[in-house]
Design a protein around this motif. Sequence first.
Motif, PDB file in Angstrom:
ATOM      1  N   THR A 158       0.835  -1.194   0.000  1.00  0.00           N
ATOM      2  CA  THR A 158       0.000   0.000   0.000  1.00  0.00           C
ATOM      3  C   THR A 158       0.873   1.248   0.000  1.00  0.00           C
ATOM      4  O   THR A 158       0.607   2.213  -0.733  1.00  0.00           O
ATOM      5  CB  THR A 158      -0.920   0.004   1.233  1.00  0.00           C
ATOM      6  OG1 THR A 158      -1.752  -1.163   1.213  1.00  0.00           O
ATOM      7  CG2 THR A 158      -1.796   1.244   1.257  1.00  0.00           C
ATOM      8  N   ALA A 159       1.945   1.218   0.805  1.00  0.00           N
ATOM      9  CA  ALA A 159       2.859   2.350   0.875  1.00  0.00           C
ATOM     10  C   ALA A 159       3.577   2.559  -0.451  1.00  0.00           C
ATOM     11  O   ALA A 159       3.769   3.702  -0.898  1.00  0.00           O
ATOM     12  CB  ALA A 159       3.871   2.138   2.000  1.00  0.00           C
ATOM     13  N   GLY A 162       1.316   4.188  -2.946  1.00  0.00           N
ATOM     14  CA  GLY A 162       1.215   5.607  -2.650  1.00  0.00           C
ATOM     15  C   GLY A 162       2.437   6.378  -3.114  1.00  0.00           C
ATOM     16  O   GLY A 162       2.319   7.485  -3.651  1.00  0.00           O
ATOM     17  N   GLY A 165       2.317   6.648  -6.805  1.00  0.00           N
ATOM     18  CA  GLY A 165       1.257   7.544  -7.236  1.00  0.00           C
ATOM     19  C   GLY A 165       0.218   6.876  -8.109  1.00  0.00           C
ATOM     20  O   GLY A 165      -0.432   7.536  -8.933  1.00  0.00           O
ATOM     21  N   GLU A 167      -3.029   3.690  -8.236  1.00  0.00           N
ATOM     22  CA  GLU A 167      -3.882   2.789  -7.485  1.00  0.00           C
ATOM     23  C   GLU A 167      -3.216   1.414  -7.456  1.00  0.00           C
ATOM     24  O   GLU A 167      -2.591   1.001  -8.448  1.00  0.00           O
ATOM     25  CB  GLU A 167      -5.257   2.684  -8.142  1.00  0.00           C
ATOM     26  CG  GLU A 167      -6.086   3.953  -8.051  1.00  0.00           C
ATOM     27  CD  GLU A 167      -6.398   4.323  -6.619  1.00  0.00           C
ATOM     28  OE1 GLU A 167      -6.705   3.405  -5.818  1.00  0.00           O
ATOM     29  OE2 GLU A 167      -6.328   5.521  -6.287  1.00  0.00           O
TER      30      GLU A 167
END
Length: 211
Positions: A158-159, A162, A165, A167
């Motif tokens: 998930t990190a 992120g 940038g 999904e």
Amino acid sequence: MPRAILTDIEGTTSSIAFVAETLFPYARERLRAFVAAHPDAAAPILAEVAAAEPGDPVATLTRWIDEDRKATPLKTLQGMIWEDGYREGAFTGHIYADAVAALRRWHVAGIALYVFSSGSVAAQKLLFGHSDAGDLTPLFSGYFDTTTGPKREAASYTAIAGAIGLEPGDILFLSDTPQEIAAARGAGMQALLIDRDGSSGDITTFGDITA
């Protein structure tokens, strides 16, 4: 088609034997001498090791190498030692030919390429920068190591999504480790298990991937 591909190294782009039989012994044999020769660089690493396990930090690091411990201070120090080996031509980074071909093809197709390995970012760049196939670092948009989080925890992926940038569902993760595949899928990424010995009947080479 994924917008980005995130790949593991050991057992995925590169032979486990290269890491276990070339890189690990090289670092192990030179560990104590390297620490003595580079006290300023080694001091914070040794302090972190001593805080984790009291005793001689070099002896602890040596044992961690033998245990294949995925510890960030060990990986950082190994990367420093391997840098000397790569630059001196003691070895080149092993990359499977099918991985080289696919990485180049995906790069040309506009798919962003990233690495997530337990080895330090510095060690990752050295391996791809001094590979059997030459300098492959221009193919990659970024690198991630255990400072981002453990490879078997969904939060790490998930990190990474992120940081990239995108999904998670727009990213394809490649690894030879089922627990890592499960963690990536838990974060919502696409994920494929690379099984180079073919024992589980999954994808065996990068050439089998249709991305």
